[in-house]
Design an enzyme around this catalytic site. Structure first.
Site, PDB file in Angstrom:
ATOM      1  CB  SER A  21      -0.916   0.022   1.229  1.00  0.00           C
ATOM      2  OG  SER A  21      -1.781   1.054   1.097  1.00  0.00           O
ATOM      3  CG  ASN A  22      -0.333   4.615  -1.209  1.00  0.00           C
ATOM      4  OD1 ASN A  22      -0.952   5.620  -0.544  1.00  0.00           O
ATOM      5  ND2 ASN A  22      -0.855   3.918  -2.307  1.00  0.00           N
ATOM      6  NE  ARG A  23       4.424   8.764   4.483  1.00  0.00           N
ATOM      7  CZ  ARG A  23       5.060   9.820   4.205  1.00  0.00           C
ATOM      8  NH1 ARG A  23       6.114   9.703   3.313  1.00  0.00           N
ATOM      9  NH2 ARG A  23       4.869  10.991   4.659  1.00  0.00           N
ATOM     10  CB  ALA A  88      -2.552   7.370  -3.041  1.00  0.00           C
TER      11      ALA A  88
END
Ligand code: CTP
Length: 218
Positions: A21-23, A88
């Site tokens: 995943s991402n932030r 995102a």
């Protein structure tokens, strides 16, 4: 006007307990959904797992993976006037998903990742009945990269933000953005709260969408 806003990260499963995943916190997209709703627009918010509560007044569609987001966007977009792709989206997902928890090993191993589908690039390019607003998260060459995404992803405008800074952008309550338009014009909104940026963006988007709708009906 009918807005569809995507927000937050996607999660791509590795096994039943792990993911790629991402932030992204979802704060920017949620603020846009809230501002559009407060301005009297009808809003569908399609969101990955975010750290903030959904705003009142928006229809909420929950997704986890980039494939789920892809399908939800394609379902909602034909009914909207404006699509804001603030999510995102993971660019890669594991080639296979382990059905059982992968056991710890003592030796290094490589995880094979395959590209996900680019949702913006998958939208119709001609005779589109809705305005498309993309986002560009950049750590370097912001203008060059954002202009490239604006053209290659066929957006009507793109909102670029520098995600290399620790005090704005990802996870923060504040942001600084530059909006690039297809006409070649650009507009910078200096560092301020995401809520204020969202209100400004909704005003700019509404004005642009009204012009397109007038052109269509004229
Ligand atoms: N996006 C998308 N589908 C993907 C990846 C991104 O629709 N699979 C959208 C995002 O929602 C955003 C825009 O494309 O509106 C740009 O996303 P960004 O992460 O800045 O760029 P990428 O296209 O992923 O390219 P790169 O990671 O090389 O910067």
């Amino acid at each position: 006007m009918r807005f569809v806003v995507t927000a937050g990260p996607t999660r791509e499963a590795i096994d039943p307990v792990r993911f790629v995943s991402n932030r992204s916190s979802g704060k920017m997209g949620y603020a846009i959904a809230e501002a559009a709703s407060a301005a009297g627009h009808s809003v569908t918010l399609i969101s990955g797992p975010a750290t903030v509560a959904p705003p009142d007044g928006a229809e909420f569609v929950s997704i986890i993976t980039s494939d789920e987001l892809h399908d939800a966007v394609h379902r909602a977009a034909p009914e909207c006037d404006v699509l804001v792709m603030c999510a995102a989206v993971s660019d890669y997902k594991p080639a296979t998903v382990a059905l059982q928890k992968m056991k710890k090993r003592k030796t290094p191993f490589a995880l094979e990742l395959v590209p996900t589908r680019d949702i913006l690039a998958s939208l119709p390019k001609v005779n589109r009945e809705f305005l498309v607003v993309g986002f560009a998260a950049e750590t370097h060459d912001l203008e060059l990269n954002a202009q490239k995404k604006l053209r290659e992803k066929n957006c009507d405008m793109i909102v670029a933000n520098d995600v290399s800074k620790t005090d704005s952008g990802l996870e923060s309550d504040e942001n600084e953005v530059t909006i690039f338009f297809r006409s070649g014009e650009s507009k910078t909104i200096s560092r301020t709260s995401k809520k204020i940026i969202a209100r400004e963006l909704v005003k700019i988007i509404s004005k642009m969408s009204e012009k397109c709708l007038t052109k269509k009906s004229g």
